[in-house]
Write a protein that holds these residues in place. Structure first.
Motif, short mmCIF file in Angstrom:
data_model
loop_
_atom_site.label_atom_id
_atom_site.label_comp_id
_atom_site.label_asym_id
_atom_site.label_seq_id
_atom_site.Cartn_x
_atom_site.Cartn_y
_atom_site.Cartn_z
N PHE A 34 21.36 23.58 9.10
CA PHE A 34 20.29 22.33 9.03
C PHE A 34 21.22 21.29 8.10
CE2 PHE A 34 17.26 19.77 7.02
CZ PHE A 34 16.62 19.32 8.29
N ASN A 35 22.03 22.13 7.30
CA ASN A 35 22.48 21.32 6.08
C ASN A 35 23.67 20.62 6.86
OD1 ASN A 35 20.76 21.68 3.88
ND2 ASN A 35 21.95 23.52 3.25
N GLU A 36 24.51 21.45 7.87
CA GLU A 36 25.66 20.98 8.70
C GLU A 36 25.16 19.84 9.38
OE1 GLU A 36 27.11 24.02 10.70
OE2 GLU A 36 27.78 25.07 9.06
N ILE A 37 23.88 20.07 10.02
CA ILE A 37 23.62 18.79 10.83
C ILE A 37 23.15 17.54 9.90
CG2 ILE A 37 21.33 18.03 12.37
CD1 ILE A 37 20.92 21.01 13.15
N LYS A 38 22.45 17.65 8.75
CA LYS A 38 22.47 16.47 8.11
C LYS A 38 23.53 15.77 7.73
CE LYS A 38 19.57 16.80 4.78
NZ LYS A 38 18.96 17.02 3.49
N GLU A 39 24.79 16.68 7.24
CA GLU A 39 25.92 16.25 6.71
C GLU A 39 26.65 15.56 8.10
OE1 GLU A 39 29.98 17.77 4.72
OE2 GLU A 39 28.51 19.18 4.98
N ALA A 40 26.59 16.27 9.38
CA ALA A 40 27.16 15.56 10.35
C ALA A 40 26.34 14.16 10.76
CB ALA A 40 26.74 16.42 11.67
N MET A 41 25.05 14.16 10.55
CA MET A 41 24.33 12.84 10.72
C MET A 41 24.77 11.58 9.61
SD MET A 41 22.23 13.15 13.15
CE MET A 41 20.95 11.94 12.70
N ILE B 4 29.11 13.06 17.26
CA ILE B 4 28.69 14.48 16.85
C ILE B 4 27.95 15.35 17.75
CG2 ILE B 4 28.66 13.70 14.48
CD1 ILE B 4 25.64 13.74 14.57
N THR B 5 27.89 14.83 18.93
CA THR B 5 27.34 15.47 20.03
C THR B 5 27.85 16.95 20.49
OG1 THR B 5 28.21 14.19 21.82
CG2 THR B 5 25.91 13.33 20.87
N GLN B 6 29.10 16.78 20.23
CA GLN B 6 29.93 17.96 20.74
C GLN B 6 29.97 19.21 19.52
OE1 GLN B 6 30.46 18.70 23.94
NE2 GLN B 6 29.68 16.11 24.17
N CYS B 7 29.26 18.87 18.38
CA CYS B 7 29.46 19.95 17.21
C CYS B 7 28.43 20.88 17.63
CB CYS B 7 28.93 19.27 15.88
SG CYS B 7 29.88 17.80 15.31
N LYS C 76 23.17 23.86 18.65
CA LYS C 76 21.98 24.56 18.39
C LYS C 76 20.71 24.06 18.32
CE LYS C 76 25.01 28.10 15.85
NZ LYS C 76 25.20 28.72 14.82
N LEU C 77 20.78 22.77 17.57
CA LEU C 77 19.61 21.95 17.50
C LEU C 77 19.08 21.56 18.91
CD1 LEU C 77 17.56 20.09 15.61
CD2 LEU C 77 19.41 18.44 15.91
N SER D 172 14.47 16.00 22.42
CA SER D 172 16.06 15.90 22.45
C SER D 172 16.49 15.46 21.37
CB SER D 172 15.90 14.80 23.56
OG SER D 172 15.90 13.58 23.26
N PHE D 173 17.76 15.28 21.26
CA PHE D 173 18.55 15.12 20.04
C PHE D 173 18.28 13.69 19.66
CE2 PHE D 173 22.24 13.40 18.04
CZ PHE D 173 22.58 14.30 17.10
#
Length: 336
Positions: free
Chosen positions: A237-244, A254-257, A262-263, A273-274
């Motif tokens: 979750f922290n990786e997603i926040k940092e990517a956002m 960041i769609t390919q991260c 996983k999200l 959806s994302f």
């Protein structure tokens, strides 16, 4: 008097031969005539006439005409005596009038003396008045000269006023032009301000609606994120926040991260959806921006704002500490 003399002459001629003592009586007649001629008053004349009448009656034969003539003379003398008495009375009255007139004249003389004194005083007053008039005349001449000078000054002032009027008219025209230009400029600015105000009102209206939305649903978004964090794990979750954050800051895809993949797997299970997550994430960030410090502010921006803002004297140490904090973040993450 002439008639009496003529009567005695006639008597003398008629009775000359009949009188025995003619010479003696002639002397008496002459004496009476002398007394008659030298009488000093009408009383003596009257008395002499009566004596002559008695003498003629006693010693002569007198004609009836002569007796009548002598009677008339005596009556005339009586009338004359009456007139003299009346004249004497008139003289007494005249004397009284003369005395009264004299008193009046004395009073008039006294009045004349007083009038003379008044005239003397009046003469002095007239002299004083003349002196005042002479002084006034001199002052009038001076005033006339002053008025002449004032007239010249007024003429000059009139010319200056005309020039000033022309300047004022020019100034008024220029001022009117400036006012018209200012009015037009202010009208344009007012129109722009009205447009800007309407835009601001619309933004405030949208902001009010968004604020109402955020105030109602931001907590639910927070709950959703906490649930999602439990399913993904804190690290993912922290990786997603940092990517956002990186995507917003650096405009990267960041769609390919792997964390995003996983999200998407978890979101698909609940029909999301994302794109939905991204919108909710940005809404949550907007909520933080409205009610907290903006999360997309860079370290450089924060440092510049720190220098621009003013702080009380007792918070100067805090400013120093914050400056050190920003320096440390620049060392840990050079991308900021």
């Amino acid at each position: 008097m002439a008639e009496i003399k003529m009567t005695f002459s006639n008597l003398e001629e008629r009775h000359l031969s009949n009188c025995k003592n003619y010479k003696d009586e002639k002397v008496m007649y002459d004496k009476l005539i002398s007394q008659f001629e030298n009488v000093e008053s009408f009383e003596n004349l009257n008395r002499t006439s009566r004596n002559l009448h008695r003498l003629a009656e006693g010693h002569m034969e007198i004609s009836h005409e002569s007796m009548l003539l002598m009677g008339l003379s005596i009556d005339q003398l009586d009338k004359t005596q009456s007139r003299l008495d009346k004249t004497d009375l008139d003289l007494k009255e005249t004397k009284a009038d003369l005395k009264e007139t004299k008193d009046k004249l004395d009073k008039t003389e006294l009045d004349l003396k007083e009038t003379k004194a008044d005239l003397k005083e009046t003469k002095a007053d007239l002299k004083e008045t003349k002196d005042k008039l002479d002084k006034t005349e001199l002052e009038l001449k001076e005033t006339k000269a002053d008025l002449k000078e004032t007239k010249a000054d007024l003429k000059e002032t009139k010319a200056d006023s005309k020039e000033t009027k022309n300047r004022l008219e020019l100034y008024l025209n220029n001022t009117t032009n400036i006012l018209n230009e200012t009015k037009e400029r202010l009208g344009n600015e007012l129109s722009e301000m009205k447009t800007e105000l309407k835009k601001t009102q619309d933004e405030l209206k949208d902001t009010k609606a968004m604020t109402k939305l955020l105030s109602v649903h931001r907590d639910w978004i927070g709950i959703f994120n906490r649930k999602l964090k439990m399913k993904l794990g804190e690290d993912v979750f922290n990786e997603i926040k940092e990517a956002m954050d990186d995507a917003r800051t650096y405009q990267t895809d960041i769609t390919q991260c792997s964390c995003v993949k996983k999200l998407e797997e978890i979101l698909e299970k609940v029909g999301m959806s994302f794109k939905d997550f991204k919108l909710l994430f940005e809404t949550k960030q907007l909520s933080n921006k409205k009610f907290h410090k903006s999360p997309d502010q860079t370290i450089k921006d924060a440092k510049e704002q720190l220098l621009r803002d003013s702080f009380p004297e007792e918070q100067k140490n805090l400013v120093t500490s914050l400056t050190k904090l920003f320096n440390a973040l620049e060392i840990w993450d050079p991308r900021h």
